[in-house]
Structures are given as C-alpha cells and as structure tokens.
Design an enzyme around this catalytic site. Structure first.
Site, PDB file in Angstrom:
ATOM      1  N   ASN A  83       0.833  -1.189   0.000  1.00 44.72           N
ATOM      2  CA  ASN A  83       0.000   0.000   0.000  1.00 44.72           C
ATOM      3  C   ASN A  83       0.882   1.258   0.000  1.00 44.72           C
ATOM      4  OD1 ASN A  83      -2.330   1.645   0.244  1.00 44.72           O
ATOM      5  ND2 ASN A  83      -3.346   0.054   1.434  1.00 44.72           N
ATOM      6  N   HIS A 113      24.115   0.552  10.841  1.00 46.19           N
ATOM      7  CA  HIS A 113      25.376   1.239  11.068  1.00 46.19           C
ATOM      8  C   HIS A 113      26.053   0.649  12.300  1.00 46.19           C
ATOM      9  CE1 HIS A 113      24.310   4.356   8.161  1.00 46.19           C
ATOM     10  NE2 HIS A 113      23.086   4.244   8.641  1.00 46.19           N
ATOM     11  N   GLY A 140      -0.162  -1.489   9.120  1.00 48.02           N
ATOM     12  CA  GLY A 140       0.284  -0.138   8.801  1.00 48.02           C
ATOM     13  C   GLY A 140       1.295   0.424   9.780  1.00 48.02           C
ATOM     14  N   THR A 163      12.003  -6.520  15.659  1.00 49.27           N
ATOM     15  CA  THR A 163      13.444  -6.554  15.881  1.00 49.27           C
ATOM     16  C   THR A 163      14.000  -7.975  15.929  1.00 49.27           C
ATOM     17  OG1 THR A 163      13.151  -6.521  18.279  1.00 49.27           O
ATOM     18  CG2 THR A 163      13.392  -4.384  17.169  1.00 49.27           C
ATOM     19  N   LYS A 164      13.116  -8.962  16.052  1.00 50.61           N
ATOM     20  CA  LYS A 164      13.532 -10.369  16.138  1.00 50.61           C
ATOM     21  C   LYS A 164      12.636 -11.211  15.242  1.00 50.61           C
ATOM     22  CE  LYS A 164      15.342 -10.137  20.839  1.00 50.61           C
ATOM     23  NZ  LYS A 164      16.665  -9.761  20.516  1.00 50.61           N
ATOM     24  N   ARG A 178       6.141  -8.734  19.591  1.00 51.79           N
ATOM     25  CA  ARG A 178       6.177 -10.049  20.263  1.00 51.79           C
ATOM     26  C   ARG A 178       4.962 -10.860  19.845  1.00 51.79           C
ATOM     27  NH1 ARG A 178       8.043  -6.806  24.904  1.00 51.79           N
ATOM     28  NH2 ARG A 178      10.173  -7.488  25.315  1.00 51.79           N
TER      29      ARG A 178
END
Length: 183
Positions: A83, A113, A140, A163-164, A178
């Site tokens: 979208n 970085h 979204g 993040t995992k 999670r």
C-alpha cells in the site's frame, strides 16, 4: 580484493559512497521519481517501471509513493501488494513470499550502522537480509529491522517494530514486536 558491492551483499562493512553503488542508487532514484510522479491513469507505465526495479515471481502491485535503494535486492512472490508509502532499504536481500500484504507506510530496513561511534564515523555501514514468508499481512506503520525473518501465515499488528524473528502461524504486535498468539 572484493568490491564494495560484494561486501555490501555479504553483510560486511562497506563504503556506501563507492562510485559503483552511488551510480546504481542514482539510477534507481530516477526510476523512483518517474514512478512516484505517474498519473493514476498511467497504470501500464507504473508496471513497466516497477518491473525494471523489482524481481517478481508473478503478478504484484505497489501503490505510489514507493521508495527503495537498489530494487534488484527485492524479490516478491505472486500476488504481492504494498500500500501507499512503502519504503524498502534494500542494501541487502529482501525476500517476500506469495500472497503478502503490506499496509500503508510499512518500512523494511536491511541497512544498519556500527554501534561503536568511532567505527560509525568512518562512514562505513552494513546490512542484513530480511525474509517475509507466504500468506503474511504486515499492519500499517510497521518497521522491520535488519536481519529479521518473518514466517509463513503471520499477521503483524499495526505500528509494530519487528526486531527479532517471528515464527510461522502467529499473530505478533508491539514495540518491540512479540508473538501474542498462535494461529
């Protein structure tokens, strides 16, 4: 000696200001500019531009505006849909399965970085690949961080920061994202 592009694709520290990489990004930026400035009635032109940017295994649709770094590192499966406002920093491979839906403003970042300030000040960066499985819906405003694998049949709630890795057949939400339940 390996090129900066080879280092980039291997997930090693590389110089993003390398002449070859700058040339490739600038070429893609021109295509992205053309894509994002097409009129709604210019569907065929948008499709033509997208086919120059992305490796697709079947039909797919991406709403404009859309942004990416290289395009050639993005591979999408049959029936992929993104979208409005999708950003894919494809400094490394982004593999997206079939029947995947991205809601508005989903951001997929392979680029990263160094954490060490001295190393970061050298201007070098690195990237980790991202994989999104089949039959997955990303809500979204979700951000997907470098190196993440999202399984098959997954729903990621809106506004999540992934993040995992997220396992197959799950519903996951939040910051950090999670698993809340299995399907």
């Amino acid at each position: 000696m390996r090129s900066e592009k080879e280092k980039m694709l291997a997930g090693e520290l590389y110089c993003p200001e390398d002449e070859e990489l700058v040339k490739e990004r600038n070429s893609v930026r021109n295509l992205i500019f053309e894509l994002n400035h097409t009129r709604p009635a210019e569907k065929e032109l948008r499709e033509e531009i997208l086919k120059q940017l992305i490796v697709a295994k079947g039909s797919f649709h991406i709403e404009v505006p859309f942004n990416c770094d290289y395009g050639y590192n993005i591979e999408v499966g049959e029936n992929f849909y993104a979208n409005y406002g999708c950003i894919i920093l494809d400094v490394n491979k982004v593999s997206i399965g079939k029947n995947v839906l991205l809601a508005p403003n989903v951001q997929i970042y392979t680029a990263s970085h160094p954490v060490d300030p001295e190393e970061r000040l050298t201007g070098k960066e690195f990237a980790k690949p991202i994989s999104i499985g089949d039959n997955t819906w990303i809500g979204g405003g979700t951000i997907i961080c470098p190196g993440v694998r999202i399984g098959n049949n997954v729903t990621i709630g809106a506004g999540s920061v992934v993040t995992k890795d997220i396992p197959d057949n799950s519903v996951a939400v939040g910051n950090p994202c999670r698993v809340k339940r299995m399907i």
